[in-house]
Every structure is written in C-alpha cells, then in structure tokens.
Design an enzyme around this catalytic site. Structure first.
Site, PDB file in Angstrom:
ATOM      1  N   LYS A  22       9.918  -2.232  -5.148  1.00 63.74           N
ATOM      2  CA  LYS A  22      10.701  -1.890  -3.953  1.00 63.74           C
ATOM      3  C   LYS A  22      11.487  -3.089  -3.461  1.00 63.74           C
ATOM      4  O   LYS A  22      12.684  -2.988  -3.154  1.00 63.74           O
ATOM      5  CB  LYS A  22       9.774  -1.393  -2.851  1.00 63.74           C
ATOM      6  CG  LYS A  22      10.427  -1.328  -1.467  1.00 63.74           C
ATOM      7  CD  LYS A  22       9.395  -1.212  -0.374  1.00 63.74           C
ATOM      8  CE  LYS A  22      10.025  -1.311   1.009  1.00 63.74           C
ATOM      9  NZ  LYS A  22      10.507  -2.676   1.327  1.00 63.74           N
ATOM     10  N   ASN A  23      10.833  -4.249  -3.351  1.00 67.53           N
ATOM     11  CA  ASN A  23      11.497  -5.411  -2.776  1.00 67.53           C
ATOM     12  C   ASN A  23      12.598  -5.978  -3.667  1.00 67.53           C
ATOM     13  O   ASN A  23      13.422  -6.761  -3.204  1.00 67.53           O
ATOM     14  CB  ASN A  23      10.467  -6.498  -2.450  1.00 67.53           C
ATOM     15  CG  ASN A  23       9.589  -6.121  -1.271  1.00 67.53           C
ATOM     16  OD1 ASN A  23       9.939  -5.261  -0.467  1.00 67.53           O
ATOM     17  ND2 ASN A  23       8.429  -6.750  -1.171  1.00 67.53           N
ATOM     18  N   CYS A 116      10.252  -2.105   9.440  1.00 66.81           N
ATOM     19  CA  CYS A 116       8.970  -2.246  10.137  1.00 66.81           C
ATOM     20  C   CYS A 116       9.011  -3.422  11.100  1.00 66.81           C
ATOM     21  O   CYS A 116       9.515  -4.502  10.760  1.00 66.81           O
ATOM     22  CB  CYS A 116       7.846  -2.467   9.126  1.00 66.81           C
ATOM     23  SG  CYS A 116       7.594  -1.097   7.979  1.00 66.81           S
ATOM     24  N   ARG A 121      11.904 -11.532  13.174  1.00 62.88           N
ATOM     25  CA  ARG A 121      12.401 -11.642  11.800  1.00 62.88           C
ATOM     26  C   ARG A 121      13.895 -11.940  11.873  1.00 62.88           C
ATOM     27  O   ARG A 121      14.743 -11.112  11.536  1.00 62.88           O
ATOM     28  CB  ARG A 121      12.133 -10.354  11.025  1.00 62.88           C
ATOM     29  CG  ARG A 121      10.671  -9.962  10.997  1.00 62.88           C
ATOM     30  CD  ARG A 121      10.456  -8.556  10.494  1.00 62.88           C
ATOM     31  NE  ARG A 121      10.591  -8.448   9.059  1.00 62.88           N
ATOM     32  CZ  ARG A 121      10.460  -7.294   8.393  1.00 62.88           C
ATOM     33  NH1 ARG A 121      10.219  -6.175   9.050  1.00 62.88           N
ATOM     34  NH2 ARG A 121      10.585  -7.259   7.088  1.00 62.88           N
ATOM     35  N   ASP A 307       2.630  -9.247   2.183  1.00 60.48           N
ATOM     36  CA  ASP A 307       2.571  -7.797   2.026  1.00 60.48           C
ATOM     37  C   ASP A 307       1.227  -7.302   1.509  1.00 60.48           C
ATOM     38  O   ASP A 307       0.981  -6.086   1.517  1.00 60.48           O
ATOM     39  CB  ASP A 307       3.675  -7.321   1.073  1.00 60.48           C
ATOM     40  CG  ASP A 307       5.039  -7.241   1.744  1.00 60.48           C
ATOM     41  OD1 ASP A 307       5.107  -7.483   2.960  1.00 60.48           O
ATOM     42  OD2 ASP A 307       6.029  -6.954   1.054  1.00 60.48           O
TER      43      ASP A 307
END
Length: 425
Positions: A22-23, A116, A121, A307
């Site tokens: 995904k990343n 999220c 961030r 993660d």
C-alpha cells in the site's frame, strides 16, 4: 455502515499470501502520470486508497484499467485541474500529486491531505524541497497553489530536517525533470523509496542512492511508460505474522521480502515465538507459553516500523510481565489502547509511552477502529478474545488490507463483514 463481527478464541492455521505494498502504490500511482505513454503496475492491492487515487486520476482525464491486481494508467490525455477536495481529504498520500503536477505541468492546485489522524503530520519538509528547487508555493483557503518560474525547476542540494518518507518521495517526483542535479540529504531509506525510484528509472529517470541517506537525481527531459511490479507489503506481512504468533498453530506468510521485516522478526523471536525463515516466506508455529515481555521503540527504517506497533500489541498482551511501546514517529498513535482496555487488557498511556502488562484474558465487546493500523490491532485482539467482538470504523481497515475477510476465513477464523443501517439522531 460496515461492521466486522468476530467470534474469537479459535486457533488458526494455513497460509496467507501478501499483496503489493500500500505505502508504495499510493506513490507509484501519482508517479505514473509523469510518463508520456501508459504505465502498467502489477501486484496492486484492491484497497480503498487505490480506488480513491483512481478516481482522482479519472477526474483529470487519465484513463485507467484496474483488472485483478494489474492497473494500467494512461496519462496521454491528462489535463491539469484543481484536485477534488473530497478525495484529497480521504487519504494522506494524495499529497504526492503535488510533486507530480509540479513536474508535469509546472503548476498545480492540491487540497491539504487527510488520512488517519496520528498526531501532527506537517508537510513543511515537502514544501521546503519544492521551494529549494525554485517552485513558488502558496497556501490559499486550505489549498496549496504550486507553480514553477519561467525557467523551470533547477536541481540543488536539499537537506531534510527530519527523515520523512513523504517528503523524500515528493521531492524525488519534483526533481526528476529539473535542470541539473538534485541531491536529497537525510533522505528516508524505506523499501518503498527504492520501489518508487525503480519505477522512475524504468520510465527513463536517473535516480541513484535510493535506500541510502543520500539520493542523487540527474534531471531528464522525458519519461516514458513501462511495466513495474510492486514490492510485497511489509506492513500487511507483519500484521499476519503478529496474528500468527497470537492465535495461530501453524501459519505460513507467503510473498514476503524477509529483509524488510527484520525489526519485527527480531522482536517476535525475543518474545519466544518460533519462526522458520524461508526465501520468500515465514512460517510461524504455535508459541510455547510463557512468552517474554519486550520493549519496542519505533524508528525510521531499518528500525521497527511505526505501522507495526499497533498490530503487534495484542501479541505482547500474551507475555508474562511488563512491556513498553514508544512510538517516536507518531507519538499520538495510541487510540487502540482504550479499546483494548475495554476488552480487558492491562494497558495505559503515560505521556508518549504505552505500558502493557500480561498475560490477560480478552473478552469480546464492540470497539472502534479509529485508524487503519488500530483496526488491524483490534481484529487480532478480537480473534484472541472469548466471545463476540464487533468492530466499527471498518472503512479505515479497508483502506489498507486487501480481501482481509477471505484471508482470515481461509485461516479458519469465524469472521464476517455486515452492513448495518446507520441512523443519525
């Protein structure tokens, strides 16, 4: 509204195959628009973040075809339009369009990213990199307006004040066609950086040093289409490894790059979880209790991945003694703890430190997945718990885990996803 319902306490076994990362793919998709012909990505996970990015591409007249795990991106008729705020705010990785649009069109309007909430961030390092290359960046009414001067972007030396995967990737995308040489210092070293650099080089870019702290980029005039295979998802793999240690009797996790998981494997071995490491798989056998407590500190790669601290937490609850988790990347990544406490966990947060004490018997209750990895944590906890666990906030989980219900069912879990009517009072 979707809910996941788990009847826990059953031991699991079998094998599970990991999808593409995904990343990686959330950066590979924006990177693909830099080509002047179609790009084919193989091993793309069927997750909500991918579908959100496809909708963004389609809104800019980029043709896409997502069949199975293969995504074809044809940017030949692409137009630059302001990015739709709804989809931008649904996933944080939308900010990669900043660097891509700046390179492709010399300008772009991109809404501020969502995703999220894990505490502050900021994207200041992204903007610092763009400005160092010569871009003009302005924030107007919650959107970033980007444009290049008449002479275009120029390569330069950029030192990132903090190690940031997002900033490293975004500056790479902005620099691949800049005039001259760009050097990114204090660059992130995650495998996803290497994956994106590999795609760019296959497209004709000249990126060297990806995976180290210094990345050198020689600007090129054109980029062309290519075929690229996405690396396996190390976070999905780590989630199933933690699950295997917590509730499995004999589970093999297939399609992994073992080197990408060294931090997690080391901690699980320290706890006493028996594992057999293969060339592209890891087999986890049932652990003989008691497991030993551990201390986890998340760090930039190759340190322990932020993660993975949430998915690992239920397994830590099976140890005898006191353990700690310190997340130095996202200090507010603690919303899974109150939910675990409701299930019977002995856990609390003091400052930035998570304190855990095991062993403890978990009981099924209704809990909320406040973010993607917290959802993974609660699924593992629900599989361990006695009774029925109902998880809300399922949309967060579907952002990052492909076909998770089938994969869990194939391992022997009693789990299903249901649709419920949601009434607003």
């Amino acid at each position: 509204m979707k809910k996941i319902v788990i009847n826990g306490g059953k031991k699991l076994s079998g094998s599970v195959t990991i999808n593409g990362a995904k990343n990686s793919v959330v950066a590979l998709i924006p990177a693909s628009i830099l080509a002047d012909s179609p790009v084919t990505l193989e091993g793309v996970p069927n997750i909500q973040d991918v579908h959100s990015l496809i909708e963004i591409l389609n809104s800019m007249h980029v043709k896409t075809n997502f069949d199975g795990s293969t995504l074809i991106i044809d940017p030949t008729e692409m137009v630059s339009i302001p990015m739709p705020s709804g989809k931008i705010q649904s996933l944080r990785a939308s900010y990669y369009f900043m660097g891509a649009l700046l390179t492709k069109y010399g300008q772009g309007v991109v809404g501020l990213p969502g995703g999220c909430f894990l505490g502050p961030r900021p994207i200041d390092q992204h903007l610092k990199g763009f400005r160092a290359l010569g871009a003009i960046v302005e924030n107007e009414l919650g959107a970033m307006y980007l444009r290049t001067p008449v002479e275009g972007l120029k390569g330069t030396r950029i030192y990132l004040d903090v190690v940031s995967i997002g900033a490293t990737l975004n500056v790479m995308l902005a620099a691949v066609k800049a005039k001259g040489t760009t050097i990114i210092e204090n660059a992130a070293r995650e495998p996803e950086i290497i994956d994106v650099a590999t795609l760019l080089n296959n497209m004709g870019a000249k990126v060297r040093g990806a995976g180290t702290g210094v990345i050198r980029i020689e600007g090129v005039d054109e980029l062309h289409g290519c075929r690229h295979i996405v690396i396996p998802d190390r976070i999905e793999a780590g989630t199933y490894l933690a699950l295997a240690g917590a509730i499995g009797t004999d589970i093999t996790v297939q399609n992994v790059i073992v080197e990408h998981l060294e931090g997690l494997v080391a901690k699980m071995e320290e706890m006493g979880v028996p594992m057999t490491i293969g060339e592209d798989n890891i087999r986890v056998k049932e652990a003989q209790l008691p497991l030993k407590p551990i201390n986890v500190k998340t760090l930039p790669y190759p340190g322990f991945a932020t993660d993975l601290q949430q998915p690992l937490t239920p397994l830590i609850l099976k140890t005898i003694g006191k353990s700690t988790v310190l997340d130095t990347i996202y200090t507010k990544r603690v919303k899974h703890i109150p939910e675990l406490v409701r299930m019977g966990a002995k856990a609390r947060v003091e400052g930035d430190l998570i304190l855990l004490e095991g062993p403890c018997e978990l009981k099924g209750v209704e809990v909320e997945a406040s973010d993607l990895r917290a959802g993974a944590c609660l699924i593992i906890a629900g599989l361990m718990a006695e009774g029925t666990t109902t998880i809300t906030g399922v949309e967060n989980i579907l952002r990052g885990y492909d076909d998770i219900i089938r994969k869990l069912t194939d391992l022997g879990a009693d789990v299903k996803m249901i649709e419920t009517e949601h009434t607003i009072i």
